[in-house]
Structure formats: C-alpha cells, structure tokens
Design an enzyme around this catalytic site. Structure first.
Site, PDB file in Angstrom:
ATOM      1  N   ASN A  65       0.801  -1.224   0.000  1.00 12.42           N
ATOM      2  CA  ASN A  65       0.000   0.000   0.000  1.00 12.42           C
ATOM      3  C   ASN A  65       0.835   1.276   0.000  1.00 12.42           C
ATOM      4  O   ASN A  65       0.356   2.333  -0.372  1.00 12.42           O
ATOM      5  CB  ASN A  65      -0.953   0.007   1.198  1.00 12.42           C
ATOM      6  N   GLN A  75      -5.120  -3.637  -1.801  1.00 16.41           N
ATOM      7  CA  GLN A  75      -4.691  -2.652  -2.795  1.00 16.41           C
ATOM      8  C   GLN A  75      -4.761  -3.191  -4.225  1.00 16.41           C
ATOM      9  O   GLN A  75      -4.802  -2.414  -5.173  1.00 16.41           O
ATOM     10  CB  GLN A  75      -3.256  -2.189  -2.513  1.00 16.41           C
ATOM     11  N   CYS A 132      -2.623   5.516   7.968  1.00 16.95           N
ATOM     12  CA  CYS A 132      -2.556   5.288   9.410  1.00 16.95           C
ATOM     13  C   CYS A 132      -1.327   5.975   9.992  1.00 16.95           C
ATOM     14  O   CYS A 132      -1.317   6.383  11.145  1.00 16.95           O
ATOM     15  CB  CYS A 132      -2.495   3.803   9.700  1.00 16.95           C
TER      16      CYS A 132
HETATM   17  C1  PLP Z   1      -6.514  -0.182   3.650  1.00 16.53           C
HETATM   18  C2  PLP Z   1      -5.778  -1.458   3.803  1.00 16.53           C
HETATM   19  C3  PLP Z   1      -6.161  -2.405   4.766  1.00 16.53           C
HETATM   20  C4  PLP Z   1      -7.266  -2.141   5.762  1.00 16.53           C
HETATM   21  O1  PLP Z   1      -8.536  -2.124   5.166  1.00 16.53           O
HETATM   22  P1  PLP Z   1      -9.743  -1.410   5.952  1.00 16.53           P
HETATM   23  O2  PLP Z   1     -10.951  -1.791   5.156  1.00 16.53           O
HETATM   24  O3  PLP Z   1      -9.471   0.054   5.902  1.00 16.53           O
HETATM   25  O4  PLP Z   1      -9.775  -1.970   7.317  1.00 16.53           O
HETATM   26  C5  PLP Z   1      -5.461  -3.589   4.824  1.00 16.53           C
HETATM   27  N1  PLP Z   1      -4.446  -3.846   3.982  1.00 16.53           N
HETATM   28  C6  PLP Z   1      -4.058  -2.969   3.034  1.00 16.53           C
HETATM   29  C7  PLP Z   1      -2.941  -3.322   2.115  1.00 16.53           C
HETATM   30  C8  PLP Z   1      -4.699  -1.738   2.922  1.00 16.53           C
HETATM   31  O5  PLP Z   1      -4.296  -0.875   1.996  1.00 16.53           O
END
Ligand code: PLP
Length: 381
Positions: A150, A178, A324
């Site tokens: 990500n 992603q 985050c």
């Molecule tokens: C955004 C993301 C998550 C978390 O997903 P949520 O639906 O926001 O809890 C997990 N893994 C990756 C690679 C992400 O980009």
C-alpha cells in the site's frame, strides 16, 4: 481553488452507481435471516452481491464471506487459520512490509505462542522468494504475504508464493486490499487459500469487505454469535454495504486492463516530471512491478509532514506512506525494510492516482511541486 485528490490508496470517493444502489437498498429493512417477505428480499440482495463478487474473482459463491473491511478480513484469516491449525504447528511466515492489519495481528499471535518469521524484501520492496523457501519448516502452518504493497505499490510474486505454499502443504493468505480492482485477479488460477479485500479501496463504502476462503480450508470463526455467513462470521449482515461493495467492484473491474494502463501512463508522467524538474529525488518501489496508481518519492533534505502541509495549502491531498501513519511522525516501516536510509525515508510522500485523476491534475502538481520542495528545503522545516 484547484483541488486534486491523490490519496486513493487511503480511500476513494464513493462511486455514484454504488451510492445509488445503496440508497435504493436502504429501504429494504428486513433481516436477511428472517423467513418472511422483507427478510427474503434482503437475503436476495446479499445472494446477488455475493454472486457478483465470486464471479469477478473466479470462485464459488460459497467461498466469499462478508466482513467489516480489510482489517477484519486479515485478522480473521490469520487468527482463524492459526487457531484451527495449531495442532499441526505454530509457525507463521509473513513480511516486514505488510499493512498493520497483518503485522499487529502477527504480534498478537506471537504473544499467544505462535512464532513469526519475517521474510526480507529487496530494495524495490519485493519479497525474497529464496528466503521464503528456506523459512518453511515442518511446523509452518501459514504464509501471509500481501498482493501489492500500500505504500510503495510493489507487486509481490504471489503466484510463485501460492505454488510454494501448496507444495509444502502450508496455507497461503494474501492481503489483496490494494490489488483488487487495480490488477486482474483470478483466484481459480492463483491458488491462494484466503484473500482479503476492502470495498472503500475500490470506490465502495467504508466498513465493509470480504474474505475469500477456499473450500476445505481449516479456519475457525472470528466473530461468535449467530449462524450468519455459514456459521463462520456471526452478526446481522451489512446489507447496504455489501450491495454497494458488489456494485463498486463490478464497475472497478470492467475494462480493468485498459483503465489500469491509462492510470499507469499518468503515473509515469508524474514520476518522470518530478524526477526531471527536482534535484535530489528518488522513486521508491519497483519501476514497473508496481500498482498503476502508485507514486512514492523521497525528497532529500525535507520532512514529509511539511511537504504534505504545503501540498494541502495548494489543494493537493497526499500522504506520507500509509494513511494510518500520516498522523504520526514515525518513519515508514516499509521504506526502512527496503533499506531506504532514514534521512531519505523521512522526506517521502505517496501520491496515489485513480481513474478519476486527469491530465490537468498531473500538470497542476508538476507545476506547484518544485517550489514547494524548495521552500521545504530552504526553511528550517
Ligand atoms: C486499507 C488497507 C487495509 C485495511 O482495510 P480497511 O478496510 O481500511 O480496514 C489492509 N491492507 C491494506 C494493504 C490496505 O491498503
């Protein structure tokens, strides 16, 4: 003022058609578990959505389980597989560049007596396949490696990893949050045992996602209660969210290859434009094995936070690594795992494009960025 949203890896604005379906669906108040007409209507909406998602991923409808998002899916995959297979062994393999949904779950499992091995990545952020092969032991029960990172967009060799897992009788989970909607994924060919996805990363609603669990996979339930989701994920279903997710996925995956190519063209123009107009920059991640919409660049002698503040003032929404981490000043664990030195990592920002990104957006960013970087370098940051 011009507004350019370049944080599509953090979340995406909801797709109009998905939103309209959700509004329409909101009036069907029935509980999908109820047998009377209103319940049956809600159940039908759930079934249809599940069929859409299963068909896009090339799997059976009975292998798709709805969750509250990517974080829950990853937690369930790891904890569920660990608990259900602990009699076979307590060793889990992952990578240091995973999302915290995976990393922090591994830490929790470690406290519960599981042993975790982190496979190193190369300078491009791609996991070392030989190290992975060597790490497998007779007590290894699970490999969890993300499909695409990500922060730097690095696409992982998931096909090879799936084969290695299968040869060794080890379960393979991939966090594809992603990757789903960015690259074509056919699970009947990939051979992963579990795959996590999240609706808001492909222009669906927030707070809903899915976990694919291949038929026959040993995994314990994560949420305990009623008999929803074949008794594996209790709780009254998020019907509206599920309907929005299916519609958003359908739209995102239509012409996925040509729309990915168009986004990648803009991505490369942005990357090359930055490299050609600003000194002391470095592209993080692999030049080609990367998500079509991901740009991650280090600007020497800057701080990401001050770049982001100035970009925001210019109407550009971007982030430092992951959403985050944006609120904190912590250096990206992904860049550090790739061996990017601290002084470069702290001046790294992520710009993520979508099919909504226009050529004018790219021109605008390329126009304002050089002076923003200069200001950052000139000030005491
Ligand atoms: C955004 C993301 C998550 C978390 O997903 P949520 O639906 O926001 O809890 C997990 N893994 C990756 C690679 C992400 O980009």
């Amino acid at each position: 003022m011009k507004y350019v949203y370049l944080d599509n890896a953090a979340t995406m604005p909801i797709n109009d058609s998905a939103l309209n379906k959700m509004i329409e669906c909101a009036k069907y108040y029935g509980n999908p578990s109820s047998v009377y007409k209103a319940g049956r209507k809600a159940r039908k909406l759930m079934d249809e959505s599940r069929a859409v998602i299963a068909s896009i991923l090339g799997v059976d409808t009975s292998e798709i389980y709805f969750t509250s998002g990517g974080t829950e899916s990853a937690n369930w995959a790891l904890v569920g597989a660990a608990f259900a297979n602990a009699d076979k062994g307590k060793h889990i393999i992952t990578s240091p560049i995973e999302h915290h949904a995976v990393l922090n779950t591994c830490e929790r499992l470690n406290k519960l007596g599981f042993e975790i091995t982190y496979i190193p990545v190369d300078k491009y952020g791609i996991v070392d396949i030989d190290a992975l092969k060597k790490a497998i032991r007779s007590d290894t029960i699970l490999i969890s490696i993300m499909y695409a990172n990500n922060e730097v967009g690095a696409l992982q060799p998931v096909n090879e990893i799936a084969d290695i897992a299968k040869e060794n009788g080890v379960l393979f989970h991939t966090d594809a949050v992603q990757a789903v909607s960015a690259v074509p994924i056919n699970l009947s060919e990939l051979g992963a045992d579990m795959l996590s996805l999240s609706a808001h990363k492909f222009a669906g609603p927030k707070g809903v996602g899915a976990l694919y669990i291949k038929k026959g996979t040993k995994i314990s339930p994560f949420m305990h209660g009623g008999e929803q989701e074949r008794g594996r994920r209790a709780g009254t279903e998020n019907v509206i969210g599920v309907v929005g997710m299916a519609e958003a996925l359908k739209i995102a995956c239509t012409d996925i290859i040509s729309s990915g190519a168009k986004i990648a063209e803009k991505r490369d123009r942005l990357i090359n434009g930055i490299i050609n107009s600003i000194e002391g920059v470095q592209l993080n991640g692999h030049p080609t094995m990367r998500l079509p919409g991901n740009v991650n660049i280090s600007f020497e002698n800057t701080l990401a936070q001050s770049l982001l503040m100035r970009l925001d003032s210019a109407g550009i929404a971007a982030s430092a690594g992951s959403a985050c981490a944006s609120g904190s000043l912590e250096t990206s664990h992904v860049l550090l795992a790739m061996g990017v030195p601290q002084n470069k990592a702290k001046g790294s920002i992520r710009l993520t494009l979508s099919c909504n990104t226009t050529d004018e957006d790219i021109d605008y960013v390329l126009g304002v960025l050089p002076s923003i970087v200069e200001e950052c370098r000139g000030s005491a940051i």
